[in-house]
Design an enzyme around this catalytic site. Structure first.
Site, mmCIF file in Angstrom:
data_model
loop_
_atom_site.group_PDB
_atom_site.id
_atom_site.type_symbol
_atom_site.label_atom_id
_atom_site.label_comp_id
_atom_site.label_asym_id
_atom_site.label_seq_id
_atom_site.Cartn_x
_atom_site.Cartn_y
_atom_site.Cartn_z
ATOM 1 N N GLU A 1 0.846 -1.206 0.000
ATOM 2 C CA GLU A 1 0.000 0.000 0.000
ATOM 3 C C GLU A 1 0.882 1.258 0.000
ATOM 4 O O GLU A 1 0.570 2.243 -0.662
ATOM 5 C CB GLU A 1 -0.918 -0.010 1.225
ATOM 6 C CG GLU A 1 -1.920 -1.151 1.216
ATOM 7 C CD GLU A 1 -2.840 -1.120 2.415
ATOM 8 O OE1 GLU A 1 -2.371 -1.438 3.526
ATOM 9 O OE2 GLU A 1 -4.024 -0.781 2.261
ATOM 10 N N ARG B 1 -4.021 -13.268 7.742
ATOM 11 C CA ARG B 1 -3.973 -12.674 9.091
ATOM 12 C C ARG B 1 -5.367 -12.378 9.636
ATOM 13 O O ARG B 1 -5.511 -11.891 10.763
ATOM 14 C CB ARG B 1 -3.174 -11.353 9.071
ATOM 15 C CG ARG B 1 -1.807 -11.453 8.427
ATOM 16 C CD ARG B 1 -0.773 -12.147 9.282
ATOM 17 N NE ARG B 1 0.489 -12.257 8.562
ATOM 18 C CZ ARG B 1 1.100 -13.408 8.277
ATOM 19 N NH1 ARG B 1 0.604 -14.549 8.685
ATOM 20 N NH2 ARG B 1 2.234 -13.420 7.586
ATOM 21 N N GLU C 1 -3.160 -10.158 4.089
ATOM 22 C CA GLU C 1 -4.251 -9.786 5.014
ATOM 23 C C GLU C 1 -5.212 -10.955 5.211
ATOM 24 O O GLU C 1 -5.709 -11.180 6.323
ATOM 25 C CB GLU C 1 -5.009 -8.557 4.467
ATOM 26 C CG GLU C 1 -4.320 -7.235 4.712
ATOM 27 C CD GLU C 1 -3.216 -6.924 3.707
ATOM 28 O OE1 GLU C 1 -2.857 -7.804 2.902
ATOM 29 O OE2 GLU C 1 -2.700 -5.792 3.735
#
Ligand code: 1HE
Length: 265
Positions: free
Chosen positions: A118, A141, A138
């Site tokens: 990002e 996680r 992500e």
């Protein structure tokens, strides 16, 4: 490189000048440059307060990896409201990169994952060393993008590829990153910074108003309807060409004193 007057932004981010190019280094290498609140604030602060002489910037990471993303040790028992404000802190900091005063060239190596990708997406030009790999872990996680990735990445690579990376944990190597347009330049290991600096010095020689229009007007026009975009284009180009520097550059070309456009080498 002039390192006589390094501007410190507090611990995790260093700013040095190489002529009129600022080199911003993320240095939390023991944690693979994972970004905690202090680091994201320091990044935003560094770009919001670049030395006045800076006309372009290079963003790089110290150690073996560009950036391991969000510092996962910070998540803990965060409430929804705290997470919301945390995400908005990232948004503000990365806005200072994407819509700051000067164009930013990212030099990538090793892991560019999660919030690290990002961060890279908030820069204007990306150079990858061969060691670079990209991932959006992500999904693994149990969290989601929160550093602007949902808005910025689809403007660089396809939604279907982002979906694949997030759902399956697929990673891309540097060559794939080049193929899909995630980076514009691929360099052997150890040569990324030299390439990034070369590009930044070319950018620094442009008229500042042109650079500003490219980084501020172009992406916004791309998000507008054609009618609105064409009006903003006309207004932007009229302001840019009005600068004395623009007029001097056009006169130089007409007088045969400026470089011609050449085909690629
Ligand atoms: C960290 C982090 C981190 C390393 N937060 N501490 N990001 C991730 O899911 C990526 C997680 N990191 C990794 O997969 C690997 O660490 C790397 C591939 C980046 C590097 O591997 P390696 O073998 O070089 O290093 P390491 O041994 O895994 O890590 C060294 C230390 O850094 C270790 O701490 P130590 O105290 O045991 O030495 C790691 O715990 C620590 N470390 N990465 C915290 N990310 C705005 S929302 C964005 C959402 C996301 O970014 S999600 C993706 C999070």
């Amino acid at each position: 490189m002039n390192t006589d007057r390094p501007e410190s932004t507090g611990g995790t981010v260093r700013v040095e000048m190489d002529g009129d190019v600022a080199i911003v280094t993320l240095d939390r290498r023991a944690k693979r440059n994972a970004i905690n609140e202090q680091t994201v604030s320091a990044l935003g602060q560094a770009f919001a307060t670049l030395p006045a002489t800076a006309r372009a910037a290079v963003l790089t990471g110290a150690g073996e990896h560009f950036c391991a993303g969000l510092d996962l040790s910070e998540l803990g028992e965060t409430s929804a409201a705290e997470a919301l404000f945390h995400s908005r802190l990232w948004h503000r900091a990365f806005e200072d990169i994407q819509f700051g005063r000067v164009p930013v060239v990212a030099v990538l190596h090793g892991a560019v994952v999660g919030g690290g990708l990002e961060l890279a997406a908030a820069t204007h030009i990306r150079v990858a060393e061969q060691s670079t790999f990209f991932g959006l872990p992500e999904g693994q996680r149990g969290i989601f993008l929160g550093g602007g990735g949902t808005a910025r990445l689809p403007r660089i690579i396809s939604v279907s590829l982002i979906t694949d990376m997030m759902l399956t944990g697929r990673t891309l190597d540097a060559t794939e990153g080049l193929r899909v347009g995630l980076v514009q330049y691929l360099m052997p290991d150890g040569q990324g910074l030299a390439k990034g600096l070369e590009l930044a010095h070319i950018i620094a020689r442009n008229a500042p108003m042109t650079n500003y229009a490219v980084t501020h007007a172009l992406p916004r026009i791309a998000d507008m309807s054609i009618e609105q975009g064409l009006l903003l284009e006309a207004m932007t180009s009229s302001i840019v060409q009005d600068a004395p520097e623009a007029k001097a550059r056009m006169q130089a070309f007409l007088a045969g004193r400026a470089a011609k456009v050449r085909p690629p080498e």
